[in-house]
Write a protein that holds these residues in place. Structure first.
Motif, PDB file in Angstrom:
ATOM      1  N   TYR A 204       0.819  -1.214   0.000  1.00 57.33           N
ATOM      2  CA  TYR A 204       0.000   0.000   0.000  1.00 57.33           C
ATOM      3  C   TYR A 204       0.852   1.263   0.000  1.00 57.33           C
ATOM      4  CZ  TYR A 204      -4.597  -2.029   0.073  1.00 57.33           C
ATOM      5  OH  TYR A 204      -5.738  -2.672  -0.297  1.00 57.33           O
ATOM      6  N   ARG A 205       2.004   1.200   0.580  1.00 57.48           N
ATOM      7  CA  ARG A 205       2.908   2.350   0.510  1.00 57.48           C
ATOM      8  C   ARG A 205       3.308   2.606  -0.946  1.00 57.48           C
ATOM      9  NH1 ARG A 205       6.005   0.958   4.290  1.00 57.48           N
ATOM     10  NH2 ARG A 205       7.638  -0.104   3.082  1.00 57.48           N
ATOM     11  N   ALA A 206       3.614   1.538  -1.681  1.00 60.81           N
ATOM     12  CA  ALA A 206       3.974   1.675  -3.096  1.00 60.81           C
ATOM     13  C   ALA A 206       2.790   2.156  -3.921  1.00 60.81           C
ATOM     14  CB  ALA A 206       4.483   0.337  -3.629  1.00 60.81           C
ATOM     15  N   LEU A 207       1.600   1.671  -3.599  1.00 64.92           N
ATOM     16  CA  LEU A 207       0.411   2.130  -4.319  1.00 64.92           C
ATOM     17  C   LEU A 207       0.173   3.614  -4.083  1.00 64.92           C
ATOM     18  CD1 LEU A 207      -2.273  -0.705  -3.914  1.00 64.92           C
ATOM     19  CD2 LEU A 207      -0.924  -0.125  -5.939  1.00 64.92           C
ATOM     20  N   GLY A 208       0.352   4.051  -2.847  1.00 65.91           N
ATOM     21  CA  GLY A 208       0.161   5.461  -2.545  1.00 65.91           C
ATOM     22  C   GLY A 208       1.080   6.338  -3.376  1.00 65.91           C
ATOM     23  N   GLU A 209       2.326   5.894  -3.524  1.00 63.88           N
ATOM     24  CA  GLU A 209       3.270   6.655  -4.341  1.00 63.88           C
ATOM     25  C   GLU A 209       2.857   6.638  -5.811  1.00 63.88           C
ATOM     26  OE1 GLU A 209       7.055   4.921  -3.578  1.00 63.88           O
ATOM     27  OE2 GLU A 209       7.146   5.605  -1.490  1.00 63.88           O
ATOM     28  N   ALA A 210       2.390   5.483  -6.300  1.00 64.35           N
ATOM     29  CA  ALA A 210       2.029   5.358  -7.708  1.00 64.35           C
ATOM     30  C   ALA A 210       0.798   6.183  -8.067  1.00 64.35           C
ATOM     31  CB  ALA A 210       1.786   3.886  -8.046  1.00 64.35           C
ATOM     32  N   PHE A 211      -0.200   6.189  -7.174  1.00 64.40           N
ATOM     33  CA  PHE A 211      -1.424   6.940  -7.439  1.00 64.40           C
ATOM     34  C   PHE A 211      -1.335   8.386  -6.955  1.00 64.40           C
ATOM     35  CE2 PHE A 211      -3.333   2.606  -7.562  1.00 64.40           C
ATOM     36  CZ  PHE A 211      -3.920   2.699  -8.814  1.00 64.40           C
ATOM     37  N   GLY A 212      -0.259   8.725  -6.235  1.00 63.13           N
ATOM     38  CA  GLY A 212      -0.076  10.083  -5.759  1.00 63.13           C
ATOM     39  C   GLY A 212      -1.064  10.493  -4.695  1.00 63.13           C
ATOM     40  N   MET A 213      -1.344   9.570  -3.755  1.00 59.67           N
ATOM     41  CA  MET A 213      -2.349   9.866  -2.731  1.00 59.67           C
ATOM     42  C   MET A 213      -2.121   8.997  -1.504  1.00 59.67           C
ATOM     43  SD  MET A 213      -5.515   7.979  -4.700  1.00 59.67           S
ATOM     44  CE  MET A 213      -6.767   8.718  -3.661  1.00 59.67           C
ATOM     45  N   ASP A 214      -2.775   9.373  -0.427  1.00 59.87           N
ATOM     46  CA  ASP A 214      -2.745   8.572   0.790  1.00 59.87           C
ATOM     47  C   ASP A 214      -3.331   7.196   0.476  1.00 59.87           C
ATOM     48  OD1 ASP A 214      -3.396   7.358   3.288  1.00 59.87           O
ATOM     49  OD2 ASP A 214      -3.477   9.325   4.242  1.00 59.87           O
ATOM     50  N   PRO A 215      -2.599   6.115   0.740  1.00 58.30           N
ATOM     51  CA  PRO A 215      -3.097   4.780   0.375  1.00 58.30           C
ATOM     52  C   PRO A 215      -4.413   4.423   1.049  1.00 58.30           C
ATOM     53  CG  PRO A 215      -1.115   4.629   1.743  1.00 58.30           C
ATOM     54  CD  PRO A 215      -1.241   6.055   1.324  1.00 58.30           C
ATOM     55  N   ARG A 216      -4.759   5.099   2.134  1.00 58.62           N
ATOM     56  CA  ARG A 216      -6.043   4.818   2.788  1.00 58.62           C
ATOM     57  C   ARG A 216      -7.219   5.223   1.905  1.00 58.62           C
ATOM     58  NH1 ARG A 216      -5.416   8.049   8.244  1.00 58.62           N
ATOM     59  NH2 ARG A 216      -4.523   9.500   6.701  1.00 58.62           N
ATOM     60  N   TYR A 217      -6.964   6.071   0.919  1.00 61.97           N
ATOM     61  CA  TYR A 217      -8.048   6.591   0.086  1.00 61.97           C
ATOM     62  C   TYR A 217      -7.981   6.070  -1.344  1.00 61.97           C
ATOM     63  CZ  TYR A 217      -8.243   9.621   4.125  1.00 61.97           C
ATOM     64  OH  TYR A 217      -8.312  10.086   5.410  1.00 61.97           O
ATOM     65  N   ILE A 218      -7.289   4.956  -1.517  1.00 64.67           N
ATOM     66  CA  ILE A 218      -7.264   4.298  -2.827  1.00 64.67           C
ATOM     67  C   ILE A 218      -8.474   3.371  -2.906  1.00 64.67           C
ATOM     68  CG2 ILE A 218      -6.015   2.681  -4.316  1.00 64.67           C
ATOM     69  CD1 ILE A 218      -3.421   3.769  -3.101  1.00 64.67           C
ATOM     70  N   HIS A 219      -9.408   3.720  -3.761  1.00 61.81           N
ATOM     71  CA  HIS A 219     -10.655   2.963  -3.842  1.00 61.81           C
ATOM     72  C   HIS A 219     -10.828   2.409  -5.260  1.00 61.81           C
ATOM     73  CE1 HIS A 219     -11.687   4.334   0.134  1.00 61.81           C
ATOM     74  NE2 HIS A 219     -11.613   5.596  -0.240  1.00 61.81           N
ATOM     75  N   THR A 220     -10.216   1.248  -5.499  1.00 61.04           N
ATOM     76  CA  THR A 220     -10.430   0.555  -6.765  1.00 61.04           C
ATOM     77  C   THR A 220     -11.777  -0.170  -6.719  1.00 61.04           C
ATOM     78  OG1 THR A 220      -9.325  -1.439  -5.979  1.00 61.04           O
ATOM     79  CG2 THR A 220      -7.951   0.237  -7.060  1.00 61.04           C
ATOM     80  N   PHE A 221     -12.195  -0.690  -7.852  1.00 57.58           N
ATOM     81  CA  PHE A 221     -13.509  -1.336  -7.906  1.00 57.58           C
ATOM     82  C   PHE A 221     -13.551  -2.591  -7.044  1.00 57.58           C
ATOM     83  CE2 PHE A 221     -16.903  -3.936  -9.671  1.00 57.58           C
ATOM     84  CZ  PHE A 221     -17.925  -3.010  -9.808  1.00 57.58           C
ATOM     85  N   LEU A 222     -12.435  -3.283  -6.919  1.00 56.72           N
ATOM     86  CA  LEU A 222     -12.410  -4.531  -6.168  1.00 56.72           C
ATOM     87  C   LEU A 222     -11.965  -4.341  -4.723  1.00 56.72           C
ATOM     88  CD1 LEU A 222     -11.108  -7.205  -8.701  1.00 56.72           C
ATOM     89  CD2 LEU A 222     -13.445  -6.656  -8.024  1.00 56.72           C
ATOM     90  N   ALA A 223     -12.130  -3.141  -4.202  1.00 64.84           N
ATOM     91  CA  ALA A 223     -11.852  -2.897  -2.789  1.00 64.84           C
ATOM     92  C   ALA A 223     -13.153  -2.999  -1.998  1.00 64.84           C
ATOM     93  CB  ALA A 223     -11.233  -1.514  -2.612  1.00 64.84           C
ATOM     94  N   PRO A 224     -13.084  -3.418  -0.730  1.00 64.21           N
ATOM     95  CA  PRO A 224     -14.298  -3.393   0.101  1.00 64.21           C
ATOM     96  C   PRO A 224     -14.866  -1.980   0.132  1.00 64.21           C
ATOM     97  CG  PRO A 224     -12.523  -4.580   1.198  1.00 64.21           C
ATOM     98  CD  PRO A 224     -11.912  -3.928  -0.007  1.00 64.21           C
ATOM     99  N   ARG A 225     -16.200  -1.866   0.055  1.00 67.48           N
ATOM    100  CA  ARG A 225     -16.832  -0.554  -0.074  1.00 67.48           C
ATOM    101  C   ARG A 225     -17.623  -0.166   1.148  1.00 67.48           C
ATOM    102  NH1 ARG A 225     -19.369  -2.740  -5.201  1.00 67.48           N
ATOM    103  NH2 ARG A 225     -17.535  -3.024  -6.503  1.00 67.48           N
ATOM    104  N   THR A 226     -17.781   1.149   1.308  1.00 66.60           N
ATOM    105  CA  THR A 226     -18.730   1.659   2.285  1.00 66.60           C
ATOM    106  C   THR A 226     -20.132   1.579   1.681  1.00 66.60           C
ATOM    107  OG1 THR A 226     -18.629   3.928   1.444  1.00 66.60           O
ATOM    108  CG2 THR A 226     -16.985   3.283   3.093  1.00 66.60           C
TER     109      THR A 226
END
Length: 429
Positions: A204-226
């Motif tokens: 998730y640290r690497a994803l945060g860098e790749a998407f340019g955002m806090d990894p807590r707020y990476i919401h792909t389609f296959l992530a658990p949803r609110t």
């Protein structure tokens, strides 16, 4: 086996990211290639279907099939927010025209799990802005290609976020030592490897860098949803349906759901009711204006007093690790028909196995259930096996073999299996 009617749609399905290759502007490409990726391997060229689609569809036609379900890749059409790629829309025009020239009915999915990288950086599937972005994408595609598309599935497996959340919850409740002895594979249908705890932080640290955002707020389609994320998905569907109907009212519009055959042991009835509501019944208000529904099924779930239980030790399992139970499809169709009285298309149903005789058996037993349902008056109008090609199964990579056609990825040579001929000649049996 009894024959289907001449107008029954029978064929196979694919998803763009899983077969086309080099989908470099998508969120999945990012997730596959970051350091510490949770993916077994990257998709890379996949099955090179982007270049070899004519060969693949021709094999489908030569076998006797008349229908092809495939997805248009949003990340190709709109690689940069607001910038639509005319070359890519022309590619999909050629795919659709090739289908029509060969009397193949195309069923098009507008979103099959993968999204543009930029969409995730904008908030992804928990952001209200995604509704507008999705509508803009749908408007462009249908404006350009609508005359060639008789059926549209707006979103593939709209309920998948809930199912993933359940998997994650069960994963955390299982003692790790027990899990190491025998993983709970009842949910592997979704193509996810959920044994990820040890790598999660780095990933998730690497994803945060790749998407340019806090990894807590990476919401792909296959992530658990609110719950709000669930509403956003269905608002996307409702608004897409509205736009499609306005642009071309001849197009039949629907959505697809991943559905299990839920069966109860003594005391398991309430668990079943809960899952059936969460996985399907709660969505009915959103789809009441749809023209059809896409049903996707691979196996069953057995419920006891404490919820889902593992298959018994003697159960026959697929290569994916879930129970080999083709009869699940007919049972699911019967359940759906109690709450849905319009046309139904089986948009996915299949089995991962290295033994093609098992695949032939699976198809025959599954379609026997479809026949029974049709004879009982259920309006099932089509069946597309998953999948046409051995492909990229998300986090599990290329080891799983669902395809009617084998692919040597070192040469991209195709090897049609007996199951393809069996499916195409089903009305001649």
């Amino acid at each position: 086996m009894k024959k289907f009617s001449n107008d029954f749609m029978i064929g196979a399905a694919t998803a763009a990211h899983q077969v086309e290759g080099n989908n470099v502007n998508s969120d999945f490409w990012v997730m596959e290639n970051v350091p510490g990726s949770m993916y077994k391997e990257p998709s890379l060229d996949a099955a090179d279907h982007y270049r070899k689609y004519k060969e693949d569809i021709q094999l489908l036609v030569d076998a006797g099939c008349n229908t092809y379900r495939f997805s248009i890749e949003w990340a190709r059409i709109e690689p940069i927010k607001g910038k639509f790629d005319k070359n890519e829309i022309e590619h999909y025009r050629e795919v659709l025209e090739f289908c029509h020239h060969h009397n193949v009915t195309p069923i098009v999915t507008l979103h099959h799990f993968s999204s543009p990288k930029w969409l995730i950086s904008e908030g992804g599937w928990e952001s209200e802005s995604t509704i507008e972005y999705f509508i803009n994408y749908c408007h462009f595609v249908v404006s350009e290609l609508g005359d060639l598309i008789p059926y549209i599935c707006t979103i593939n497996e709209a309920n998948m976020g809930k199912q993933i959340a359940k998997i994650m919850k069960r994963m955390t409740s299982v003692n790790e030592s027990d899990q190491a002895k025998k993983p709970d594979n009842a949910d592997v249908q979704v193509g996810l490897n959920v044994n990820m705890k040890t790598k999660m932080e780095k990933y998730y640290r690497a994803l945060g860098e790749a998407f340019g955002m806090d990894p807590r707020y990476i919401h792909t389609f296959l992530a658990p949803r609110t719950e709000n994320g669930e509403k956003i998905i269905m608002k996307c569907h409702e608004q897409a349906r509205r736009v499609i109907n306005e642009l071309n009212p001849t197009i039949k519009v629907g959505i697809t759901f991943s559905l299990y055959d839920h069966q109860a042991l003594p005391g398991g009835e309430e668990s079943i009711k809960k899952e059936q509501y969460e996985d399907f019944l709660c969505y009915l208000p959103y789809i009441k204006e749809d023209d059809f529904i896409g049903v996707q099924n691979y196996s069953r779930k057995i419920h006891g007093p404490d919820g889902v239980v593992k298959p018994v030790e003697t159960s026959r399992l697929t290569k994916m690790g879930y129970e080999y139970y083709p009869e699940a499809l007919g049972n699911v169709l019967e359940f759906v028909s109690k709450h849905w009285h319009k046309p139904i298309i089986v948009t996915e149903n299949g089995v991962s196995t290295d033994n093609d005789e098992e695949r032939v058996e699976f198809i025959e037993r599954a379609l026997t259930g479809v026949h029974r349902c049709i004879e009982n008056g259920i309006p099932i109008i089509g069946y597309t096996y998953w999948s046409l090609l051995d492909n990229f199964e998300w986090q599990l990579g290329y080891a799983q073999t669902f395809g009617l056609i084998a692919v040597d990825r070192s040469t991209q040579k195709r090897y049609p299996k007996q199951s393809l001929s069996f499916l195409g000649n089903i009305n001649m049996i």
